[in-house]
Design a protein around this motif. Structure first.
Motif, mmCIF file in Angstrom:
data_model
loop_
_atom_site.group_PDB
_atom_site.id
_atom_site.type_symbol
_atom_site.label_atom_id
_atom_site.label_comp_id
_atom_site.label_asym_id
_atom_site.label_seq_id
_atom_site.Cartn_x
_atom_site.Cartn_y
_atom_site.Cartn_z
ATOM 1 N N MET A 1 9.783 70.445 33.740
ATOM 2 C CA MET A 1 10.853 70.841 33.996
ATOM 3 C C MET A 1 11.291 69.998 35.480
ATOM 4 N N ILE A 2 10.199 69.571 36.275
ATOM 5 C CA ILE A 2 10.267 68.592 37.182
ATOM 6 C C ILE A 2 10.605 67.061 36.863
ATOM 7 N N GLU A 3 9.699 66.588 35.930
ATOM 8 C CA GLU A 3 10.169 65.396 35.598
ATOM 9 C C GLU A 3 11.384 65.292 34.569
ATOM 10 N N GLU A 4 11.837 66.302 33.821
ATOM 11 C CA GLU A 4 13.300 66.090 33.139
ATOM 12 C C GLU A 4 14.326 66.414 34.295
ATOM 13 N N ALA A 5 14.119 66.774 35.390
ATOM 14 C CA ALA A 5 15.060 66.948 36.308
ATOM 15 C C ALA A 5 15.223 65.324 37.009
ATOM 16 N N VAL A 6 14.036 64.779 37.290
ATOM 17 C CA VAL A 6 13.991 63.407 37.633
ATOM 18 C C VAL A 6 14.477 62.428 36.731
ATOM 19 N N ALA A 7 14.417 62.536 35.566
ATOM 20 C CA ALA A 7 15.258 61.721 34.574
ATOM 21 C C ALA A 7 16.599 62.034 34.463
ATOM 22 N N VAL A 8 17.056 63.059 34.667
ATOM 23 C CA VAL A 8 18.532 63.371 34.745
ATOM 24 C C VAL A 8 18.957 62.803 36.044
ATOM 25 N N ARG A 9 18.634 62.959 37.122
ATOM 26 C CA ARG A 9 18.926 62.608 38.644
ATOM 27 C C ARG A 9 18.843 61.050 38.725
ATOM 28 N N TYR A 10 18.057 60.542 37.840
ATOM 29 C CA TYR A 10 17.699 58.971 38.058
ATOM 30 C C TYR A 10 19.031 58.318 38.049
ATOM 31 N N ALA A 11 19.818 58.705 37.257
ATOM 32 C CA ALA A 11 21.014 57.855 36.999
ATOM 33 C C ALA A 11 22.235 57.943 38.259
ATOM 34 N N GLU A 12 21.904 58.720 39.180
ATOM 35 C CA GLU A 12 22.401 58.835 40.370
ATOM 36 C C GLU A 12 22.245 57.611 41.402
ATOM 37 N N GLN A 13 21.231 56.963 40.947
ATOM 38 C CA GLN A 13 20.968 55.662 41.777
ATOM 39 C C GLN A 13 20.433 55.803 43.362
ATOM 40 N N GLU A 14 20.009 56.894 43.467
ATOM 41 C CA GLU A 14 19.363 57.244 44.888
ATOM 42 C C GLU A 14 17.852 57.110 44.720
ATOM 43 N N MET A 15 17.090 57.211 43.600
ATOM 44 C CA MET A 15 15.741 57.034 43.636
ATOM 45 C C MET A 15 15.757 55.546 43.293
ATOM 46 N N PHE B 1 -8.477 61.842 25.456
ATOM 47 C CA PHE B 1 -7.751 62.542 24.857
ATOM 48 C C PHE B 1 -6.361 61.902 24.518
ATOM 49 N N ASP B 2 -6.141 62.243 22.908
ATOM 50 C CA ASP B 2 -5.122 61.515 22.337
ATOM 51 C C ASP B 2 -4.114 62.391 22.819
ATOM 52 N N THR B 3 -2.783 61.512 23.036
ATOM 53 C CA THR B 3 -1.626 62.219 23.352
ATOM 54 C C THR B 3 -0.440 61.150 23.188
ATOM 55 N N TYR B 4 0.844 61.401 23.882
ATOM 56 C CA TYR B 4 2.088 60.562 23.491
ATOM 57 C C TYR B 4 3.074 60.636 24.520
ATOM 58 N N ARG B 5 3.417 59.718 25.082
ATOM 59 C CA ARG B 5 4.484 59.619 25.832
ATOM 60 C C ARG B 5 5.818 59.623 25.238
ATOM 61 N N TRP B 6 6.702 60.394 25.389
ATOM 62 C CA TRP B 6 7.990 60.708 24.925
ATOM 63 C C TRP B 6 8.968 59.623 25.311
ATOM 64 N N ARG B 7 9.082 59.365 26.670
ATOM 65 C CA ARG B 7 10.267 58.325 27.065
ATOM 66 C C ARG B 7 9.594 57.035 27.263
ATOM 67 N N GLU B 8 10.554 56.175 27.465
ATOM 68 C CA GLU B 8 10.236 54.832 27.669
ATOM 69 C C GLU B 8 9.016 54.291 28.589
ATOM 70 N N HIS B 9 8.313 53.477 28.438
ATOM 71 C CA HIS B 9 7.140 53.106 29.320
ATOM 72 C C HIS B 9 7.616 53.258 30.884
ATOM 73 N N CYS B 10 8.507 52.733 31.362
ATOM 74 C CA CYS B 10 9.077 52.657 32.668
ATOM 75 C C CYS B 10 10.771 53.080 32.764
ATOM 76 N N GLY B 11 10.811 54.344 33.034
ATOM 77 C CA GLY B 11 12.305 54.608 33.198
ATOM 78 C C GLY B 11 12.404 56.038 32.663
#
Length: 324
Positions: free
Chosen positions: A22-36, A237-247
């Motif tokens: 939930m924290i990282e999804e909130a970061v993803a949503v708010r990132y478009a505000e261009q304040e981070m 540990f095999d796993t998988y990132r869902w989002r882009e490498h950076c962003g």
């Protein structure tokens, strides 16, 4: 939520993963505000490794992370407000607003540091383990790394030294199949990653990186060996990132991986796996889920409000902590 969850039950592990998600999804949503105004490397999809490993760690155990460090920092009980303030470049950030998303630290929680240069964090964890040994403590150090890190010479040098000195350090390999946009088959020969430990006479163990209980048990065994003076362990540990490498976005359309591959891994979501297991066992229901997520969301809202309203560093401090 306490830092050490060595005896943590699945509900605690599930809540820790849901919180990170939930924290990282909130970061993803708010990132478009261009304040981070710094890059962010999200761990959405990889939460089980961070939570499972940190479940057995104590506050005095030292954790060293990479550019993809949010989940590790949060799983080790790093301060959320300080993390978000750092991403917003504020003076209240864990590095005073100077480091951004890729430089997180929390000495109280035992988060030594995170570094963006691939593999650069590995020898620092080995050094922390050496210091622990010299001080006569039974603490451990842990270094997280991606599969690209094992292509660097310092990985092998660190493995060799740690094995030779029988240091209390865990080498935690999060294999998410890609180094930026290049898959394993184009970077490395085919062999089990656990074989990397054989040349150094080091124990190694592999487990499903999307099964938080499997990760916890593998880490628990490695931590016990380290505390007992039996030296380092390589954990794979095999796993998988869902989002882009950076962003904050998705990048399945640019051609380095397929939508079908992404959807296959998404079905193995570590958070939902734990949720389904709890519901099937009669240990979680809709009411409990609603209460838990509401409490987490309130914490997130408060932390973002703090970060956004906190002051920027004073211009007079621009030259502080600069050495040359």
């Amino acid at each position: 939520m306490t830092t050490s969850r060595a005896g943590a039950d699945l509900p605690d592990l599930y809540r820790a993963m849901r919180r990170i998600r939930m924290i990282e999804e909130a970061v993803a949503v708010r990132y478009a505000e261009q304040e981070m105004r710094c890059p962010v490397h999200l761990s959405i999809g990889q939460e089980a490794v961070a939570v499972g490993v940190c479940a057995g760690m104590r506050p005095d155990d030292q954790l060293v992370s990479t550019h993809r460090c949010h989940a590790h920092y949060l799983a080790k009980n790093g301060d959320l407000k300080a993390m978000l303030a750092e991403i917003y470049g504020k003076a209240a950030g864990c590095c005073g607003g100077r480091g951004g998303s890729m430089h997180l630290t929390d000495s109280t929680a035992g988060v030594l540091l995170s570094l963006p240069i691939v593999a650069s964090s590995i020898p620092i964890a080995v050094g922390a383990a050496l210091a622990i040994r010299q001080e006569g403590r039974d603490a451990v150090a842990a270094t997280f790394m991606g599969d690209g890190s094992i292509e660097e010479g310092v990985f092998h040098e660190s493995m060799n030294f740690a094995a030779l000195m029988r240091l209390p350090v865990l080498f935690i390999l999060e294999n998410n199949l890609y180094s930026c946009y290049t898959g394993l088959k184009d970077r490395q020969p085919r062999r089990p990653f656990v074989d990397l430990a054989r040349g150094y006479g080091m124990p190694a163990e592999a487990a499903d990186g999307n099964d938080v209980e499997a990760v916890r048990e593998a880490a628990r065994r490695a931590i016990a060996r380290a505390r007992a003076g039996d030296g380092p362990t390589l954990l794979v540990f095999d796993t998988y990132r869902w989002r882009e490498h950076c962003g904050p976005n998705y990048d399945n359309d640019i051609g380095y991986r397929t939508e079908a591959e992404f959807l296959d891994w998404k079905e193995r979501c570590p958070v939902e796996q734990a949720h389904r297991r709890l519901v099937a066992a009669g240990r979680h229901d809709e009411a409990a889920e609603a209460a838990m997520t509401a409490a987490i969301q309130a914490e997130i809202n408060e932390a973002f409000a703090f970060a956004k309203t906190a002051p920027f560093p004073s211009p007079e401090t621009a030259r502080s902590h600069v050495y040359g």
